[in-house]
Scaffold this motif. Structure first.
Motif, PDB file in Angstrom:
ATOM      1  N   GLY A 262      60.314  28.206  -0.724  1.00  0.00           N
ATOM      2  CA  GLY A 262      61.209  29.171  -0.091  1.00  0.00           C
ATOM      3  C   GLY A 262      60.758  29.568   1.298  1.00  0.00           C
ATOM      4  O   GLY A 262      61.105  30.649   1.778  1.00  0.00           O
ATOM      5  N   TYR A 263      59.989  28.683   1.943  1.00  0.00           N
ATOM      6  CA  TYR A 263      59.448  28.933   3.287  1.00  0.00           C
ATOM      7  C   TYR A 263      58.586  30.199   3.299  1.00  0.00           C
ATOM      8  O   TYR A 263      58.566  30.945   4.272  1.00  0.00           O
ATOM      9  N   ASP A 264      57.878  30.414   2.192  1.00  0.00           N
ATOM     10  CA  ASP A 264      57.017  31.587   2.020  1.00  0.00           C
ATOM     11  C   ASP A 264      55.600  31.111   1.769  1.00  0.00           C
ATOM     12  O   ASP A 264      55.333  30.438   0.768  1.00  0.00           O
ATOM     13  N   CYS A 265      54.670  31.453   2.652  1.00  0.00           N
ATOM     14  CA  CYS A 265      53.278  31.004   2.523  1.00  0.00           C
ATOM     15  C   CYS A 265      52.504  31.748   1.450  1.00  0.00           C
ATOM     16  O   CYS A 265      51.399  31.341   1.091  1.00  0.00           O
TER      17      CYS A 265
ATOM     18  N   ARG B 279      66.744  34.359   5.852  1.00  0.00           N
ATOM     19  CA  ARG B 279      68.080  33.914   5.442  1.00  0.00           C
ATOM     20  C   ARG B 279      68.374  34.349   4.007  1.00  0.00           C
ATOM     21  O   ARG B 279      69.499  34.798   3.696  1.00  0.00           O
ATOM     22  N   LYS B 280      67.391  34.228   3.134  1.00  0.00           N
ATOM     23  CA  LYS B 280      67.576  34.631   1.733  1.00  0.00           C
ATOM     24  C   LYS B 280      67.874  36.114   1.627  1.00  0.00           C
ATOM     25  O   LYS B 280      68.752  36.541   0.872  1.00  0.00           O
ATOM     26  N   PHE B 281      67.143  36.919   2.400  1.00  0.00           N
ATOM     27  CA  PHE B 281      67.351  38.365   2.424  1.00  0.00           C
ATOM     28  C   PHE B 281      68.751  38.700   2.915  1.00  0.00           C
ATOM     29  O   PHE B 281      69.469  39.504   2.301  1.00  0.00           O
ATOM     30  N   VAL B 282      69.155  38.097   4.017  1.00  0.00           N
ATOM     31  CA  VAL B 282      70.465  38.368   4.599  1.00  0.00           C
ATOM     32  C   VAL B 282      71.584  37.993   3.626  1.00  0.00           C
ATOM     33  O   VAL B 282      72.554  38.739   3.450  1.00  0.00           O
ATOM     34  N   LYS B 283      71.414  36.856   2.978  1.00  0.00           N
ATOM     35  CA  LYS B 283      72.436  36.380   2.044  1.00  0.00           C
ATOM     36  C   LYS B 283      72.550  37.305   0.843  1.00  0.00           C
ATOM     37  O   LYS B 283      73.654  37.626   0.392  1.00  0.00           O
ATOM     38  N   GLU B 284      71.408  37.735   0.317  1.00  0.00           N
ATOM     39  CA  GLU B 284      71.419  38.569  -0.889  1.00  0.00           C
ATOM     40  C   GLU B 284      71.898  39.985  -0.603  1.00  0.00           C
ATOM     41  O   GLU B 284      72.648  40.571  -1.387  1.00  0.00           O
ATOM     42  N   ARG B 285      71.486  40.537   0.511  1.00  0.00           N
ATOM     43  CA  ARG B 285      71.806  41.920   0.833  1.00  0.00           C
ATOM     44  C   ARG B 285      73.038  42.073   1.719  1.00  0.00           C
ATOM     45  O   ARG B 285      73.457  43.192   1.990  1.00  0.00           O
TER      46      ARG B 285
ATOM     47  N   GLY C  65      63.655  30.930   7.012  1.00  0.00           N
ATOM     48  CA  GLY C  65      64.083  30.620   5.656  1.00  0.00           C
ATOM     49  C   GLY C  65      64.028  31.823   4.740  1.00  0.00           C
ATOM     50  O   GLY C  65      64.944  32.052   3.936  1.00  0.00           O
ATOM     51  N   GLN C  66      62.961  32.611   4.850  1.00  0.00           N
ATOM     52  CA  GLN C  66      62.851  33.820   4.049  1.00  0.00           C
ATOM     53  C   GLN C  66      63.908  34.850   4.455  1.00  0.00           C
ATOM     54  O   GLN C  66      64.531  35.484   3.601  1.00  0.00           O
TER      55      GLN C  66
ATOM     56  N   TRP D 223      63.603  26.390   9.807  1.00  0.00           N
ATOM     57  CA  TRP D 223      63.501  27.384   8.741  1.00  0.00           C
ATOM     58  C   TRP D 223      62.054  27.813   8.503  1.00  0.00           C
ATOM     59  O   TRP D 223      61.802  28.874   7.942  1.00  0.00           O
ATOM     60  N   ASP D 224      61.096  26.991   8.946  1.00  0.00           N
ATOM     61  CA  ASP D 224      59.681  27.344   8.788  1.00  0.00           C
ATOM     62  C   ASP D 224      59.114  28.015  10.037  1.00  0.00           C
ATOM     63  O   ASP D 224      57.905  28.250  10.123  1.00  0.00           O
ATOM     64  N   HIS D 225      59.952  28.346  11.015  1.00  0.00           N
ATOM     65  CA  HIS D 225      59.531  29.103  12.190  1.00  0.00           C
ATOM     66  C   HIS D 225      59.662  30.599  11.885  1.00  0.00           C
ATOM     67  O   HIS D 225      60.444  30.991  11.020  1.00  0.00           O
TER      68      HIS D 225
END
Length: 426
Positions: A124-127, A178-184, A175-176, A243-245
């Motif tokens: 999920g592009y999360d380190c 984007r997930k937040f924006v989509k969910e919220r 990438g992270q 997405w990894d930037h």
């Protein structure tokens, strides 16, 4: 069912935790503890079955009964870090309430350089996160590199109290976010206001033909309409393939709500600087005092020159010797001894601390008059510098460097990372 895993760089934990609503059903096998002849206390991760609250009291009782010491308790996962002799660990392991015991494996500085985090589609592009231990350090600086108006000085002794904290290994990625924006269904401040600041050299030919408002003391920063995190250089740009930037054009408010959504918070300035220093005392950079040790690029900053006469002219040339003219993928460069990447360079990072002083007054006078921006906002501290920093003009790519920025402001070189009070994945 959400699989919850303790993401500890400093801990190897084999048990898997399954969360069902309020309850916790833990699955995993007991693993034997090797009793060694040497009875020197060793740190272990103790995994409990579901216990009655308060968990911390039960853990303390077990530690006392087995001549051990508790270092940290993870309430949601029914886990704790103990210092025990091997024989005491075996005794504790025999209890019915204990699910498993594993050796606490501390990553060394050498290990940190070979276990670099990566942000990929698979994760999920999360380190992930890393635990920063408590301690006392000398915060700030008084050397020739500081800017008096930024108020880095004086050096002051600062404590990070027990039990320490957790922090993202990398900056929050596109990438992270984007997930937040989509969910919220979240709209950033840049989207609400309709513009954000973009470095002029990154603009397309079309945008360069248009007169754009700019910052008086930094005219290379243009207020570009319809620029936001997903189209960082205006409506003819995109983060596709990046997405990894690090996510950019993020205001303090945006960062605050993201971290809250993720179960965390923004780090304080002291926490941020302590994590950046990686255990080193009063060093310029997370790895030491040399900008490019043995000729190696350690961060994404400006290469070349910046000839600037504030308010009159500016000439900038970037050789891209480090491989980048703007943001780089997170974790491109080596981590510090704590296993944290990109604490300096790449993008500025928001903290939760308020900024006051001379710099704030200067910025109030210089900011352009732009539509839809609130007349007064709180200034927050940002840390770490960015890909724009160079010794010719902005030598703020250092551990102690700081600047203030309005909490609703955003730019193409401002991002963030989150801090946490536990190391659990959410």
């Amino acid at each position: 069912m959400v699989k919850l895993v303790l993401t500890l760089v400093l801990i190897i934990l084999q048990a898997v935790v399954d969360i069902h609503g309020e309850g916790c059903t833990c699955t995993g096998s007991r693993s034997g503890v090797n009793v060694e002849n040497d009875q020197t206390p060793i740190q272990y991760v103790v995994k409990y079955r579901t216990l009655q609250s308060p968990l911390s009291k039960t853990v303390q009782e077990h530690a006392s009964a087995h001549n051990g010491q508790v270092h940290q308790v993870f309430h949601e996962a029914n886990s704790a870090i103990f210092s025990l002799t091997p024989s005491s660990a075996e005794e504790l392991h025999s209890l019915e309430t204990v699910l498993s015991i594993e050796r606490y494996v501390e990553e060394t500085e050498d290990d940190a350089g070979t276990t670099s985090a990566k942000a990929t589609k698979e994760n999920g592009y999360d380190c992930g996160r890393v635990w920063i231990p408590p301690g006392v350090f000398k915060m700030g600086a008084e050397d020739k590199w500081i800017y008096p108006e930024d108020e880095e000085a004086p050096i002051r002794t600062t404590e990070i109290p027990p039990p320490g904290f957790w922090i993202d290994k990398c900056e929050v990625t596109n990438g992270q976010f984007r997930k937040f924006v989509k969910e919220r269904k979240y709209l950033t401040d840049a989207e609400v206001y309709g513009w954000s600041f973009v470095f002029e050299q990154l603009l397309s030919k079309q945008w360069k033909k248009i007169h754009l408002e700019s910052v008086q003391s930094a005219p290379w920063w243009k207020a570009v309409p319809r620029s936001w995190w997903r189209q960082p250089e205006g409506n003819d740009s995109s983060v596709k393939g990046k997405w990894d930037h690090p996510a950019t054009h993020i205001s303090w408010t945006d960062a605050y709500y993201f971290c809250k959504w993720k179960g965390g918070r923004l780090p304080t300035e002291a926490e941020w600087e302590y994590a950046a220093r990686g255990g080193l005392e009063q060093r310029l950079f997370p790895w030491g005092d040399e900008l490019e040790p043995h000729g190696e690029h350690m961060m994404n900053v400006w290469q070349g020159y910046q000839k600037v006469q504030p308010g009159r002219s500016h000439e900038m040339h970037n050789t891209k010797a480090d491989g980048y003219v703007a943001t780089s993928p997170v974790a491109t460069f080596p981590p510090n001894a704590y296993g944290v990447h990109d604490m300096t360079g790449n993008v500025w990072e928001w903290t939760n601390s308020e900024f006051t002083g001379m710099r704030q007054q200067l910025m109030e006078r210089e900011k352009p008059r732009l539509p839809n921006q609130s007349p007064t906002t709180t200034y927050r501290v940002k840390k770490g510098g960015s890909y724009m920093c160079h010794a010719d003009y902005c030598r703020r790519y250092r551990n102690s460097a700081r600047q203030g920025l309005e909490s609703d402001s955003s730019a193409g070189n401002v991002g963030f990372r989150c801090a946490y009070d536990n190391g659990l994945d959410w």
